[in-house]
Motif scaffolding. Structure first.
Motif, PDB file in Angstrom:
ATOM      1  N   GLY A   1       0.817  -1.202   0.000  1.00  0.00           N
ATOM      2  CA  GLY A   1       0.000   0.000   0.000  1.00  0.00           C
ATOM      3  C   GLY A   1       0.846   1.245   0.000  1.00  0.00           C
ATOM      4  N   LYS A   2       0.433   2.249   0.769  1.00  0.00           N
ATOM      5  CA  LYS A   2       1.163   3.510   0.824  1.00  0.00           C
ATOM      6  C   LYS A   2       2.206   3.534   1.935  1.00  0.00           C
ATOM      7  N   MET A   3       1.808   3.070   3.133  1.00  0.00           N
ATOM      8  CA  MET A   3       2.735   3.107   4.263  1.00  0.00           C
ATOM      9  C   MET A   3       2.852   1.775   4.994  1.00  0.00           C
ATOM     10  N   GLY A   4       2.018   0.819   4.642  1.00  0.00           N
ATOM     11  CA  GLY A   4       2.048  -0.478   5.295  1.00  0.00           C
ATOM     12  C   GLY A   4       0.639  -0.918   5.646  1.00  0.00           C
ATOM     13  N   ASN A   5       0.075  -1.855   4.874  1.00  0.00           N
ATOM     14  CA  ASN A   5      -1.326  -2.217   5.102  1.00  0.00           C
ATOM     15  C   ASN A   5      -1.461  -3.524   5.877  1.00  0.00           C
ATOM     16  N   LEU A   6      -2.708  -3.916   6.113  1.00  0.00           N
ATOM     17  CA  LEU A   6      -2.980  -5.121   6.898  1.00  0.00           C
ATOM     18  C   LEU A   6      -2.542  -6.374   6.153  1.00  0.00           C
ATOM     19  N   ASN A   7      -2.725  -6.428   4.833  1.00  0.00           N
ATOM     20  CA  ASN A   7      -2.272  -7.592   4.066  1.00  0.00           C
ATOM     21  C   ASN A   7      -0.801  -7.870   4.297  1.00  0.00           C
ATOM     22  N   ALA A   8       0.004  -6.808   4.286  1.00  0.00           N
ATOM     23  CA  ALA A   8       1.447  -6.958   4.522  1.00  0.00           C
ATOM     24  C   ALA A   8       1.708  -7.536   5.905  1.00  0.00           C
ATOM     25  N   ALA A   9       1.027  -7.008   6.895  1.00  0.00           N
ATOM     26  CA  ALA A   9       1.228  -7.459   8.276  1.00  0.00           C
ATOM     27  C   ALA A   9       0.836  -8.920   8.457  1.00  0.00           C
ATOM     28  N   LEU A  10      -0.242  -9.347   7.797  1.00  0.00           N
ATOM     29  CA  LEU A  10      -0.689 -10.733   7.936  1.00  0.00           C
ATOM     30  C   LEU A  10       0.272 -11.695   7.258  1.00  0.00           C
ATOM     31  N   GLY A  11       0.810 -11.306   6.091  1.00  0.00           N
ATOM     32  CA  GLY A  11       1.831 -12.136   5.455  1.00  0.00           C
ATOM     33  C   GLY A  11       3.029 -12.326   6.367  1.00  0.00           C
ATOM     34  N   GLU A  12       3.462 -11.237   6.999  1.00  0.00           N
ATOM     35  CA  GLU A  12       4.584 -11.322   7.938  1.00  0.00           C
ATOM     36  C   GLU A  12       4.237 -12.190   9.135  1.00  0.00           C
ATOM     37  N   ALA A  13       2.996 -12.110   9.610  1.00  0.00           N
ATOM     38  CA  ALA A  13       2.580 -12.913  10.766  1.00  0.00           C
ATOM     39  C   ALA A  13       2.657 -14.402  10.459  1.00  0.00           C
ATOM     40  N   VAL A  14       2.211 -14.790   9.261  1.00  0.00           N
ATOM     41  CA  VAL A  14       2.274 -16.206   8.879  1.00  0.00           C
ATOM     42  C   VAL A  14       3.728 -16.682   8.848  1.00  0.00           C
ATOM     43  N   PHE A  15       4.600 -15.869   8.258  1.00  0.00           N
ATOM     44  CA  PHE A  15       6.017 -16.222   8.193  1.00  0.00           C
ATOM     45  C   PHE A  15       6.613 -16.328   9.591  1.00  0.00           C
ATOM     46  N   MET A  16       6.235 -15.431  10.499  1.00  0.00           N
ATOM     47  CA  MET A  16       6.724 -15.472  11.878  1.00  0.00           C
ATOM     48  C   MET A  16       6.267 -16.742  12.586  1.00  0.00           C
ATOM     49  N   MET A  17       5.030 -17.168  12.318  1.00  0.00           N
ATOM     50  CA  MET A  17       4.557 -18.416  12.906  1.00  0.00           C
ATOM     51  C   MET A  17       5.405 -19.591  12.436  1.00  0.00           C
ATOM     52  N   GLY A  18       5.789 -19.559  11.162  1.00  0.00           N
ATOM     53  CA  GLY A  18       6.659 -20.610  10.642  1.00  0.00           C
ATOM     54  C   GLY A  18       8.025 -20.599  11.301  1.00  0.00           C
ATOM     55  N   MET A  19       8.566 -19.396  11.552  1.00  0.00           N
ATOM     56  CA  MET A  19       9.853 -19.312  12.249  1.00  0.00           C
ATOM     57  C   MET A  19       9.717 -19.815  13.684  1.00  0.00           C
ATOM     58  N   GLU A  20       8.623 -19.458  14.348  1.00  0.00           N
ATOM     59  CA  GLU A  20       8.401 -19.907  15.722  1.00  0.00           C
ATOM     60  C   GLU A  20       8.292 -21.428  15.777  1.00  0.00           C
ATOM     61  N   ASN A  21       7.628 -22.024  14.798  1.00  0.00           N
ATOM     62  CA  ASN A  21       7.515 -23.480  14.752  1.00  0.00           C
ATOM     63  C   ASN A  21       8.873 -24.161  14.585  1.00  0.00           C
ATOM     64  N   ASN A  22       9.832 -23.421  14.047  1.00  0.00           N
ATOM     65  CA  ASN A  22      11.167 -23.965  13.803  1.00  0.00           C
ATOM     66  C   ASN A  22      12.214 -23.220  14.622  1.00  0.00           C
ATOM     67  N   SER A  23      11.866 -22.908  15.862  1.00  0.00           N
ATOM     68  CA  SER A  23      12.776 -22.123  16.697  1.00  0.00           C
ATOM     69  C   SER A  23      14.020 -22.894  17.115  1.00  0.00           C
ATOM     70  N   ASP A  24      14.047 -24.201  16.854  1.00  0.00           N
ATOM     71  CA  ASP A  24      15.293 -24.934  17.091  1.00  0.00           C
ATOM     72  C   ASP A  24      16.330 -24.597  16.029  1.00  0.00           C
ATOM     73  N   ILE A  25      15.862 -24.107  14.864  1.00  0.00           N
ATOM     74  CA  ILE A  25      16.749 -23.712  13.778  1.00  0.00           C
ATOM     75  C   ILE A  25      16.864 -22.195  13.692  1.00  0.00           C
ATOM     76  N   VAL A  26      15.716 -21.508  13.748  1.00  0.00           N
ATOM     77  CA  VAL A  26      15.701 -20.044  13.659  1.00  0.00           C
ATOM     78  C   VAL A  26      15.861 -19.485  15.072  1.00  0.00           C
ATOM     79  N   HIS A  27      17.064 -19.068  15.392  1.00  0.00           N
ATOM     80  CA  HIS A  27      17.355 -18.611  16.749  1.00  0.00           C
ATOM     81  C   HIS A  27      16.985 -17.158  16.984  1.00  0.00           C
ATOM     82  N   MET A  28      17.042 -16.325  15.931  1.00  0.00           N
ATOM     83  CA  MET A  28      16.733 -14.907  16.086  1.00  0.00           C
ATOM     84  C   MET A  28      16.062 -14.407  14.812  1.00  0.00           C
ATOM     85  N   ALA A  29      15.291 -13.318  14.951  1.00  0.00           N
ATOM     86  CA  ALA A  29      14.676 -12.668  13.796  1.00  0.00           C
ATOM     87  C   ALA A  29      14.440 -11.207  14.140  1.00  0.00           C
TER      88      ALA A  29
END
Length: 407
Positions: A50-78
């Protein structure tokens, strides 16, 4: 260059569109557990935000963060990047927190980061998701039943003429010549040549005279690059500024041709082939659409033959963790689609004593916050009513939902 020294941590950076982040929910599932570990040092939606950061962008990031959290034995920091920007000195977009001399505004991406950080468990739980809804979304046809056509340029001046459209209606082929639209700030009409006369990126003109009815048609035109960095673009399957396709001829610094799809404001590359456009030369361009199959010709030569991609990012994503200090089960559910649904969380063993949900949502995924309206997209809380070992909750369209369940 490879190094013989052992690597403990690799630093990965991802700046992509919302669909890419959602589609990579399980990216780290296949990483070897032998190492090295991962630090996702920079990530953010930088396309289709969007112009400054919309909800679609935030939700895409949230899904990716959930994937990192599920693999926190590999992804140590973000770490999300970037964070701050002064409204009066913007060099990069999007930014998580915007401010001026007297006001501050947080984007939906900020609230995703905040809510995820406040609801961290220390043990990942196994989740079995029964979701026929997402399967039906993935099967939806991409090409709309009604659309429009157009032409565009990107940091380039170009001319077009001889617009023609062929459609198939009840097995009878009809051919109509499109009248060239009126001139505007960026577009000028001289005799029968329609020219884009500025060097701005993303200059487009949708041809208003003829709308396409149906999913099979052929659009032809002649195009010529006059000046600039790239070639020219043919817009098709246009529904609105957030949903369309275009054939990009001489794109990416005049190095290749490709088809790009924009779905709910998020752009993705569907197909590409090497090629460039010469300045001052007229080209015959033809786009043939047959359902989701698209063939594109340049001077009679087939340059793209592909199938449009369904939006596989639309659907419901879930994960769960256990907070051993409090005993709470934390369930995260993201709905990236335009339809609401209902979730029934079933704890396999143990009853639920109480539950609540914090939710980030809005009526449209393209909604944003502004300096003057900083809470347009803002978290809300709701107390849930569990029944035995189950708890039900409404999952709105375009939403992040984090349920804390006390057993």
């Amino acid at each position: 260059m490879e190094s013989s020294e052992p690597v403990e941590l690799i630093d990965e950076h991802y700046y992509r569109n919302p669909a890419w982040f959602a589609e990579n929910f399980r990216k780290y599932d296949s990483y070897t557990r032998k190492g090295p570990k991962v630090y996702c040092g920079e990530y953010a939606v930088t396309q289709g935000f969007g112009k400054m950061g919309n909800l679609n962008a935030a939700l895409g990031e949230a899904v990716f963060m959930m994937g990192m959290e599920n693999n926190s034995d590999i992804v140590h920091m973000a770490s999300y990047a970037p964070i701050f920007v002064n409204e009066n000195d913007v060099h990069w977009q999007p930014d998580m927190i915007r401010f001026n001399g007297t006001q501050v505004m947080c984007t939906p991406s900020y609230y995703v980061q905040q809510l995820m950080a406040k609801n961290l468990g220390n043990r990942v739980l196994s989740v079995v998701q029964n979701d026929p809804y997402s399967h039906s979304m993935m099967q939806k046809m991409v090409t709309p039943q009604a659309s429009q056509l157009g032409v565009a340029t990107w940091s380039t001046q170009a001319s077009f003429r001889n617009f023609a459209l062929s459609t198939m209606r009840e097995q009878n082929e009809e051919k109509e010549i499109l009248r060239i639209p009126n001139s505007g700030r960026d577009w000028k009409l001289k005799e029968d040549v329609f020219s884009q006369v500025s060097d701005r990126p993303g200059c487009s003109s949708i041809l208003p005279v003829m709308s396409v009815q149906g999913t099979s048609y052929t659009f032809t035109t002649k195009a010529r690059k006059e000046n600039g960095d790239e070639g020219f673009l043919i817009v098709f399957n246009y529904v609105d500024p957030e949903n369309y396709c275009w054939l990009n001829l001489g794109g990416w610094g005049n190095t290749q041709h490709g088809i790009e799809q924009t779905v709910n404001g998020s752009k993705m590359l569907t197909a590409a082939s090497p090629g460039k456009i010469e300045t001052g030369k007229w080209y015959d361009v033809k786009v043939v659409v047959n359902g989701d199959l698209v063939k594109c010709y340049l001077n009679g030569n087939l340059v793209i033959d592909t199938r449009l991609r369904p939006d596989r990012s639309s659907g419901v994503y879930s994960s769960a963790t256990l907070d051993e200090s409090s005993g709470d089960v934390i369930v995260k559910i993201v709905n990236t689609a335009a339809e609401p649904t209902t979730a029934v969380i079933n704890l396999n063993g143990g009853s639920v004593s109480s539950a609540e949900v914090v939710r980030l949502t809005s009526i449209a995924g393209t909604n944003e916050n502004t300096i003057d309206n900083p809470t347009n997209v803002y978290p809300t809380n709701e107390v849930l009513s569990p029944e035995g070992h189950k708890v039900s909750l409404h999952i709105p369209a375009f939403s992040l939902n984090i349920a804390r369940i006390k057993r």
